[in-house]
Write an enzyme that holds these catalytic residues in place. Structure first.
Site, mmCIF file in Angstrom:
data_model
loop_
_atom_site.group_PDB
_atom_site.id
_atom_site.type_symbol
_atom_site.label_atom_id
_atom_site.label_comp_id
_atom_site.label_asym_id
_atom_site.label_seq_id
_atom_site.Cartn_x
_atom_site.Cartn_y
_atom_site.Cartn_z
ATOM 1 N N SER A 139 6.680 -1.635 -3.921
ATOM 2 C CA SER A 139 5.324 -1.570 -4.441
ATOM 3 C C SER A 139 4.571 -0.499 -3.647
ATOM 4 O O SER A 139 5.047 0.620 -3.505
ATOM 5 C CB SER A 139 4.658 -2.948 -4.338
ATOM 6 O OG SER A 139 3.359 -2.923 -4.866
ATOM 7 N N TYR A 153 -2.107 4.501 -11.537
ATOM 8 C CA TYR A 153 -0.968 4.309 -10.630
ATOM 9 C C TYR A 153 -1.005 2.924 -10.009
ATOM 10 O O TYR A 153 -0.015 2.183 -10.018
ATOM 11 C CB TYR A 153 -0.980 5.377 -9.536
ATOM 12 C CG TYR A 153 -0.081 5.050 -8.363
ATOM 13 C CD1 TYR A 153 1.307 5.101 -8.503
ATOM 14 C CD2 TYR A 153 -0.604 4.672 -7.134
ATOM 15 C CE1 TYR A 153 2.149 4.780 -7.444
ATOM 16 C CE2 TYR A 153 0.229 4.357 -6.067
ATOM 17 C CZ TYR A 153 1.595 4.421 -6.224
ATOM 18 O OH TYR A 153 2.427 4.092 -5.176
ATOM 19 N N LYS A 157 1.387 -0.853 -10.032
ATOM 20 C CA LYS A 157 1.858 -1.611 -8.875
ATOM 21 C C LYS A 157 1.293 -3.031 -8.879
ATOM 22 O O LYS A 157 1.985 -3.983 -8.471
ATOM 23 C CB LYS A 157 1.485 -0.884 -7.578
ATOM 24 C CG LYS A 157 2.165 0.474 -7.411
ATOM 25 C CD LYS A 157 3.676 0.352 -7.373
ATOM 26 C CE LYS A 157 4.347 1.677 -7.020
ATOM 27 N NZ LYS A 157 5.828 1.554 -6.981
#
Length: 282
Positions: A139, A153, A157
């Site tokens: 992660s 982005y 995660k």
């Protein structure tokens, strides 16, 4: 699960560069077997040349679920099973939410989230049958917080975090351990090798805030090579954690972040109670 003294079989995505390349070398250096995957299989040739039949190098686009299934099947046929999956493939899209195109947003989720989901699903039947296995999801510190100009982005995660936490509870009964690795700051060239959103002057302040925040955070760039030792120690831990930070400075930043979240929720608890209504809806 094999012991630390018995060779294990690892399946590592994104093994040709960045942290994945360091990890691939460390895995092989200690005598384990490795299935190394990358979009450019030619970049993996040196591993096979140096380590022979302990390496299976495969070209793999993790966004192609059928190709992922084929790669895992080839790995299991070659080595008899996968002991440790490391979902490392990914890229970092920098851009404000409005700057990011639909294609870029989908591509970010396809690689960082769906790619990890497909490989995870592909290894689970074998791990459940053997009642043993480790799944390491790479992660990011950005999987625990969110900063301006990294929203898409970091959303990829955050999705990986939620899926993996649920997965850990689902597969613990089969002796499978799931760990989210949260790298803090490492110079791996990730941003330079990733697609970037167009820059709209309207969001110059967001990019400035991102870089100013990074400078003020006190995060010191870590040594990417040192993460290999941490990964091997994690794989050897009898009871690995659900989450672990790679690098320093993150714990202090998270204390501040989560204290602030709780304080804000408490400040607006009167709205929470208003939304609850009266008992029985009266």
């Amino acid at each position: 699960m094999t012991t630390a003294d018995t060779p294990r079989t690892w399946f590592v995505t994104g093994a040709s560069r960045g942290l994945g390349a360091y990890w691939a070398e460390a895995i092989l250096a200690r005598g384990d077997r490795l299935v190394a995957t990358a979009r450019d299989s030619a970049a993996l040739a040196p591993l096979s040349e140096r380590h022979g039949d302990r390496v299976l190098s495969l070209r793999l686009d993790v966004t192609d679920s059928a190709a992922v299934d084929d790669a895992v099947r080839a790995a299991e046929e070659r080595f008899g099973g996968i002991d440790v999956l490391v979902n490392n493939a990914g890229h970092m899209l920098v851009g404000a939410v409005e700057e990011v195109t639909e294609e870029q947003a989908r591509a970010q989720m396809d690689v960082n989230y769906f790619g990890a989901l497909w490989t995870t699903r592909a290894v689970l039947p074998g791990m459940r049958q053997r009642r043993a296995g480790r799944i390491v999801q790479v992660s990011s510190f950005g999987g625990l917080v969110a900063y301006p100009a990294l929203g898409v982005y970091q959303s990829s995660k955050w999705a990986l975090e939620a899926m993996s936490e649920s997965l850990a509870a689902e597969v613990a009964a089969y002796g499978i351990h799931v760990t989210l690795v949260e790298p803090v700051m490492f110079p791996t060239g990730l941003v330079a090798s990733s697609p970037q959103a167009r820059q709209d002057p309207a969001y110059a302040h967001a990019r400035e805030a991102l870089y100013a925040g990074a400078g003020a955070s006190g995060f010191a760039p870590g040594d990417p090579a040192a993460t290999a030792d941490a990964l091997l120690a994690l794989a050897d831990a009898p009871e690995p954690p659900l989450r672990v930070l790679f690098g320093t400075g993150g714990l202090e930043a998270l204390r501040t972040e989560y204290t602030g979240r709780l304080a804000a929720l408490e400040q607006w608890d009167h709205l929470s109670r208003l939304a609850q209504g009266k008992p029985g809806g009266q």
